[in-house]
Design a protein around this motif. Sequence first.
Motif, mmCIF file in Angstrom:
data_model
loop_
_atom_site.group_PDB
_atom_site.id
_atom_site.type_symbol
_atom_site.label_atom_id
_atom_site.label_comp_id
_atom_site.label_asym_id
_atom_site.label_seq_id
_atom_site.Cartn_x
_atom_site.Cartn_y
_atom_site.Cartn_z
ATOM 1 N N ASN A 267 0.837 -1.196 0.000
ATOM 2 C CA ASN A 267 0.000 0.000 0.000
ATOM 3 C C ASN A 267 0.873 1.247 0.000
ATOM 4 O O ASN A 267 2.065 1.192 0.299
ATOM 5 N N SER A 268 0.269 2.364 -0.316
ATOM 6 C CA SER A 268 0.983 3.651 -0.324
ATOM 7 C C SER A 268 2.292 3.551 -1.097
ATOM 8 O O SER A 268 3.346 3.977 -0.619
ATOM 9 N N LEU A 269 2.216 2.998 -2.275
ATOM 10 C CA LEU A 269 3.419 2.763 -3.061
ATOM 11 C C LEU A 269 4.075 4.066 -3.490
ATOM 12 O O LEU A 269 3.403 5.072 -3.762
ATOM 13 N N LYS A 270 5.394 4.031 -3.546
ATOM 14 C CA LYS A 270 6.205 5.178 -3.920
ATOM 15 C C LYS A 270 7.036 4.817 -5.150
ATOM 16 O O LYS A 270 7.331 3.638 -5.380
ATOM 17 N N PRO A 271 7.466 5.821 -5.924
ATOM 18 C CA PRO A 271 8.318 5.521 -7.082
ATOM 19 C C PRO A 271 9.571 4.726 -6.694
ATOM 20 O O PRO A 271 10.032 3.884 -7.486
ATOM 21 N N GLU A 272 10.087 4.956 -5.503
ATOM 22 C CA GLU A 272 11.284 4.223 -5.081
ATOM 23 C C GLU A 272 11.010 2.757 -4.745
ATOM 24 O O GLU A 272 11.943 1.993 -4.473
ATOM 25 N N ASP A 273 9.763 2.343 -4.776
ATOM 26 C CA ASP A 273 9.429 0.931 -4.622
ATOM 27 C C ASP A 273 9.561 0.171 -5.942
ATOM 28 O O ASP A 273 9.412 -1.059 -5.967
ATOM 29 N N THR A 274 9.827 0.896 -7.024
ATOM 30 C CA THR A 274 9.988 0.258 -8.322
ATOM 31 C C THR A 274 11.164 -0.714 -8.290
ATOM 32 O O THR A 274 12.279 -0.335 -7.925
#
Length: 121
Positions: free
Chosen positions: A83-90
Amino acid sequence: QVQLVESGGGLVQAGGSLRLSCAASGSIFSINLMRWHRQAPGKARELIATITVGGSTVYADSVKGRFTISRDNAKNTVYLQMNSLKPEDTAVYYCNADARYSGSMRTYPYWGQGTQVTVSS
């Protein structure tokens, strides 16, 4: 022996959610720890979540409070709710399990092939 197959990756906007699954199959006698790792381009593989047979969990600080690992022992499957995904989770996300196949006297580490998660800003 034991095969792990991940599914559920894809493209999502920042703030969105994804749920990854990893199903183990083969001549499984038992599965101990199950984990999720990820590897972003140009970076080392990172352990982000671990779950025991009994359901105890440990998370990396980078995902704590946003990601939830769970497992269904009857289905030999581990999940990662993100949840609450961020671009740095790519990254490419990999599942990993310590398993014992039928006829074996010890456990071995097994890995899935990975699934791509891309978070756009």
